[in-house]
Design a protein around this motif. Structure first.
Motif, mmCIF file in Angstrom:
data_model
loop_
_atom_site.group_PDB
_atom_site.id
_atom_site.type_symbol
_atom_site.label_atom_id
_atom_site.label_comp_id
_atom_site.label_asym_id
_atom_site.label_seq_id
_atom_site.Cartn_x
_atom_site.Cartn_y
_atom_site.Cartn_z
ATOM 1 N N SER A 121 -2.885 -3.356 -14.579
ATOM 2 C CA SER A 121 -2.454 -1.998 -14.236
ATOM 3 C C SER A 121 -0.984 -1.973 -13.824
ATOM 4 C CB SER A 121 -3.307 -1.452 -13.080
ATOM 5 O OG SER A 121 -4.678 -1.468 -13.410
ATOM 6 N N TRP A 122 -0.515 -3.067 -13.264
ATOM 7 C CA TRP A 122 0.883 -3.157 -12.809
ATOM 8 C C TRP A 122 1.301 -4.619 -12.808
ATOM 9 C CZ3 TRP A 122 2.848 -5.719 -8.487
ATOM 10 C CH2 TRP A 122 4.182 -5.440 -8.160
ATOM 11 N N ARG A 169 3.634 0.337 -2.931
ATOM 12 C CA ARG A 169 2.462 0.744 -3.698
ATOM 13 C C ARG A 169 1.184 0.360 -2.950
ATOM 14 N NH1 ARG A 169 6.244 -1.329 -7.224
ATOM 15 N NH2 ARG A 169 6.882 0.033 -8.945
ATOM 16 N N ARG A 298 0.815 -9.288 -10.209
ATOM 17 C CA ARG A 298 0.178 -8.203 -10.955
ATOM 18 C C ARG A 298 -1.174 -7.869 -10.333
ATOM 19 N NH1 ARG A 298 -1.359 -11.329 -16.660
ATOM 20 N NH2 ARG A 298 -2.008 -13.305 -15.716
#
Length: 303
Positions: A121-122, A169, A298
């Motif tokens: 996702s990231w 985040r 990640r």
């Protein structure tokens, strides 16, 4: 003839007088040499107090008592090469050439979430300093992005002093992992992942030590509590100049710890169950100049 004899006698007397004199010899005056050494010393031990805001992610806790021994690392000046790179150098702990990259050996097993979950996702590859992590320095730690990695260096040995950098985040249910290169270290020097932090001063701490041990703790209201005590694992590459891939999978109250793609432990804990921040920490218990580099981080968000 008489005058010649008289003159000869006078000459002999003069020659005798000069030959009988001892002329003083020159003596060198001894001088003392003074060597002045210009030495920079790091001698600051002021705890950084966090203001819980989105602009300050560097947190340091566990201020040592007055009787805590503080070992200071002194810096040495290095001649620049053709392509000088910024680095924290300490005399106690020689560092690796920053151009070298340590790569963990992944275990491509069916249980490896990074293999099974598809695209992340990231992802942060640290090709720039815009990944959302704090980079800066104080009297205890240097954090900077260099050579496509996030580098954390503890410049001093203060047992119990942890420094971490967290991202703005957040995630709740996810698998989070990072590839971490470990440079000069020894014994109980520790590093690892922080996750599910409801703010920038609390969360879960998944820790690894230079001696091959790992643990899971919570940090809340200034206190650590073990979810899993320190235990040794052969899956963790121990010692200096090694690399490890640390991963954690969290769904609800269930937390699974991974080392280099292999599941090592599963726990149930409800201290932090909501969405939270994530990041990395370092703590030099034995080695001044202890340094880690995160080459890639990640996460995969899960339902």
């Amino acid at each position: 003839m008489k005058n010649k004899i008289t003159l000869l006698f006078a000459s002999l007397i003069v020659i005798g007088m000069f030959s009988a004199c001892n002329l003083p010899s020159a003596k060198l005056a001894a001088t003392d040499s003074v060597v002045i050494v210009d030495e920079d010393a790091v001698a600051m031990a002021v705890q950084l107090t966090l203001e819980a805001s989105d602009e300050d992610y560097l947190l340091e806790e566990n201020t040592p008592s007055d009787d805590t021994e503080v070992i200071e690392a002194t810096t040495t000046e290095e001649l620049p090469t053709e392509t000088p790179e910024p680095q924290a150098t300490v005399t106690e702990t020689p560092t690796l050439n920053p151009t070298e990259t340590l790569t963990p050996t992944p275990t491509e097993s069916m249980g490896d979430p990074a293999v099974n979950l598809g695209n992340a996702s990231w992802t942060a590859d640290f090709s720039s300093d815009e990944e959302g992590f704090y980079d800066g320095d104080d009297e205890h730690t240097v954090i900077e992005v260099q050579n496509n990695a996030l580098s954390l260096t503890s410049t001093r040995v203060i047992p119990g002093w942890h420094t971490w950098s967290m991202n703005y985040r957040t995630f709740k249910n996810a698998y989070f992992e990072a590839e971490i290169a470990v440079y000069q270290c020894s014994g109980t020097d520790e590093y690892g992942l922080v996750f599910r932090g409801p703010d920038y001063s609390s969360g879960y701490f998944y820790a690894a030590r230079c001696n091959g041990e790992y643990s899971l703790r919570t940090y809340k209201d200034g206190e650590y509590e073990f979810v899993a005590a320190w235990q040794y694992s052969e899956l963790l590459n121990s010692g200096s100049n090694q690399a490890n891939r640390l991963g954690v999978k969290m769904v609800g109250n269930e937390i699974k710890l991974y080392l280099n793609g292999e599941l090592v432990d599963t726990f149930s804990n409800d201290t932090f169950t909501g969405s939270g921040h994530f990041g990395f920490f370092i703590a030099a218990y034995e080695t001044a100049g202890f340094r880690i580099e995160i080459d890639r981080a990640r996460y995969w968000e899960l339902n």
